[in-house]
Scaffold this active site. Structure first.
Site, PDB file in Angstrom:
ATOM      1  N   HIS A 187       0.814  -1.218   0.000  1.00 37.93           N
ATOM      2  CA  HIS A 187       0.000   0.000   0.000  1.00 37.93           C
ATOM      3  C   HIS A 187       0.853   1.275   0.000  1.00 37.93           C
ATOM      4  O   HIS A 187       0.352   2.359  -0.326  1.00 37.93           O
ATOM      5  CB  HIS A 187      -0.940  -0.002   1.207  1.00 37.93           C
ATOM      6  CG  HIS A 187      -2.232   0.715   0.983  1.00 37.93           C
ATOM      7  ND1 HIS A 187      -2.380   1.739   0.073  1.00 37.93           N
ATOM      8  CD2 HIS A 187      -3.450   0.568   1.571  1.00 37.93           C
ATOM      9  CE1 HIS A 187      -3.628   2.184   0.104  1.00 37.93           C
ATOM     10  NE2 HIS A 187      -4.297   1.497   0.989  1.00 37.93           N
ATOM     11  N   ASP A 199     -11.057  -8.171 -18.701  1.00 37.21           N
ATOM     12  CA  ASP A 199     -11.173  -9.382 -19.522  1.00 37.21           C
ATOM     13  C   ASP A 199      -9.770  -9.828 -19.913  1.00 37.21           C
ATOM     14  O   ASP A 199      -9.085  -9.161 -20.687  1.00 37.21           O
ATOM     15  CB  ASP A 199     -12.026  -9.078 -20.756  1.00 37.21           C
ATOM     16  CG  ASP A 199     -12.237 -10.290 -21.652  1.00 37.21           C
ATOM     17  OD1 ASP A 199     -11.622 -11.350 -21.396  1.00 37.21           O
ATOM     18  OD2 ASP A 199     -13.001 -10.176 -22.629  1.00 37.21           O
TER      19      ASP A 199
END
Length: 455
Positions: free
Chosen positions: A166, A397
């Site tokens: 992070h 995708d």
């Protein structure tokens, strides 16, 4: 406990690591204040088409396209680095050394897509093990990869889970990376993609703060010691994670209701769909917690800063650019007033985070550094919302179709954490919520709350 079988673990490096790249990326206050928290963990669940052979060739393809993605996001193939200065201060930065990301190929024997999706309750015994780096601290990026991907075979599906340090990325950067990898995988090469490259420079902070930031070495020792006593996502049975799905028409209805109550329809201070939805959840959770009317309740909301700064940060800026704002009132005030009042409190608090406030935060932080704690959930009166319904989650995708769901890893399993995602249908919104079991039962019996939830 579901058995996850690790088939292989590999280190994936950029294919074009060269001397023309930036070798050192400084960490800003927005990055450094996260250093004692967990990695970001988000993953996508896919149905497995009949024609897709889940074989070594697919894994090799994903490894190769991840390597190509790291040509663009090469800082994620590096490590955190520490410099001990003679003045008893410490500097952190990202060393773009190309040491590589971790890639785990695993199998969840006997687990089907339906085992994850058929209940609103998140099956943590399955989902938590779909990510590697489950118990890594951001600080450990000194020796551990900043990025770890795990591809897990299900009986009828595939789960791709990513863990990113992070301090190196926020949610916007996380999904920029994920979107780029999926596009490279689908199109068959990074020379064919349309996604803009990440912006790595830190020149946007010039004139505000001096980089690198020199932290007193005592702060670093404190960070190391807290690693030993602060827990990761909890395994407690007293609370659970659920996914609340709000269809497009219900989201629009809540927004309209909140603005009608406050007389802000079509005004420049109108309440947004997300703000109305957060207010709806805040009020329902507070009812379900059965608090005393004079008990103070707090809602912390992570607000993205890229469009708020002056000049604006590029959307593609790789790093952290967010701050939390806190909305406070008593439980009695929250429940006595309507949805519109609660939403307007959220609206006004978020609007108060101006470019000037963000700049002042950075200047003040350098003078007196503070670090976010992993102790969310210490009390039953606080909520925290992170992530965004604007992230491109369902456009990922990889070459075999769109995902059917998004799920978070163990770091999100903290009492009071509400993680927001776009829903699978256009305009819908999902909230992944971690709450006490008795609170969830009360919410299930709350007609006002359930009116907006798809069951």
């Amino acid at each position: 406990m579901t058995r996850i079988r690790h088939i292989s673990t590999n280190t994936i490096r950029p294919t074009n690591h060269n001397d023309q790249l930036i070798h050192r990326i400084e960490l800003t206050p927005w990055d450094l204040r996260l250093i004692q928290l967990d990695y970001i963990q988000k993953g996508l669940l896919f149905q497995k088409p009949a024609e897709l052979e889940q074989s070594n060739s697919l894994i090799q393809h994903l490894q190769a396209t991840l390597s190509q993605t790291l040509n663009i996001f090469y800082p994620l193939a590096g490590r955190l680095a520490v410099i001990e200065n003679e003045d008893n201060t410490t500097c952190f930065y990202i060393n773009c050394n190309g040491d590589g990301a971790s890639f785990v190929h695993a199998a969840a024997d006997g687990v089907k897509v339906a085992d994850i999706l058929d209940s609103v309750y998140v099956p943590d015994d399955i989902v938590n093990d779909l990510f590697s780096m489950k118990e890594a601290w951001n600080y450990e990026g000194i020796s551990k990869p900043l990025l770890a991907a795990q591809v897990t075979d299900l009986v009828d599906g595939i789960f791709i889970g990513c863990s990113i340090n992070h301090t190196a990325a926020d949610g916007t950067s996380f999904w920029h990376f994920f979107n780029t990898w999926s596009e490279i995988s689908r199109l068959g090469g990074y020379d064919k993609i349309y996604k803009p490259h990440p912006v790595l420079g830190r020149q946007f902070h010039e004139g505000v703060i001096d980089l690198p930031i020199h932290l007193p070495s005592s702060y670093v020792n404190e960070i190391k010691s807290k690693q030993l006593i602060i827990g990761h996502g909890s395994s407690s049975d007293s609370f659970q994670r659920v996914v609340f799905h709000f269809p497009k028409e219900k989201v629009a209805w809540l927004k309209s209701k909140a603005n009608a109550e406050m007389g802000t329809i079509d005004s420049n201070i109108s309440i947004s769909s997300l703000q109305a939805l957060m207010a709806h959840l805040w009020r329902a959770i507070t009812r379900g917690r059965h608090l005393n009317p004079d008990q103070e309740v707090a809602y912390r909301v992570a607000v993205g800063l890229r469009p708020r700064l002056n000049p604006r940060l590029p959307k593609e800026y790789l790093g952290n650019a967010l701050l939390g704002v806190i909305v406070k009132c008593t439980a009695g005030e929250l429940l006595e007033h309507g949805l519109g009042w609660a939403a307007s409190q959220i609206n006004k608090t978020i609007a108060s985070l101006t470019a000037e406030e963000a700049r002042k935060y950075m200047e003040d932080w350098v003078k007196a550094p503070t670090f976010l704690s992993n102790m969310l959930g210490a009390t039953n009166v606080e909520l925290v919302t992170g992530s965004s319904p604007r992230f491109n989650v369902y456009g990922n995708d990889f070459g075999w179709g769109m995902p059917v769901a998004v799920r978070s890893g163990m770091p999100e399993r903290k009492l009071g954490k509400l993680t927001v995602f776009p829903g699978p249908e256009d305009g819908s919104i999902d909230f992944e919520a971690c709450l006490l079991t008795e609170t969830l039962r009360a919410m299930a019996d709350d007609a006002e709350f359930m009116e907006a939830v798809l069951t």
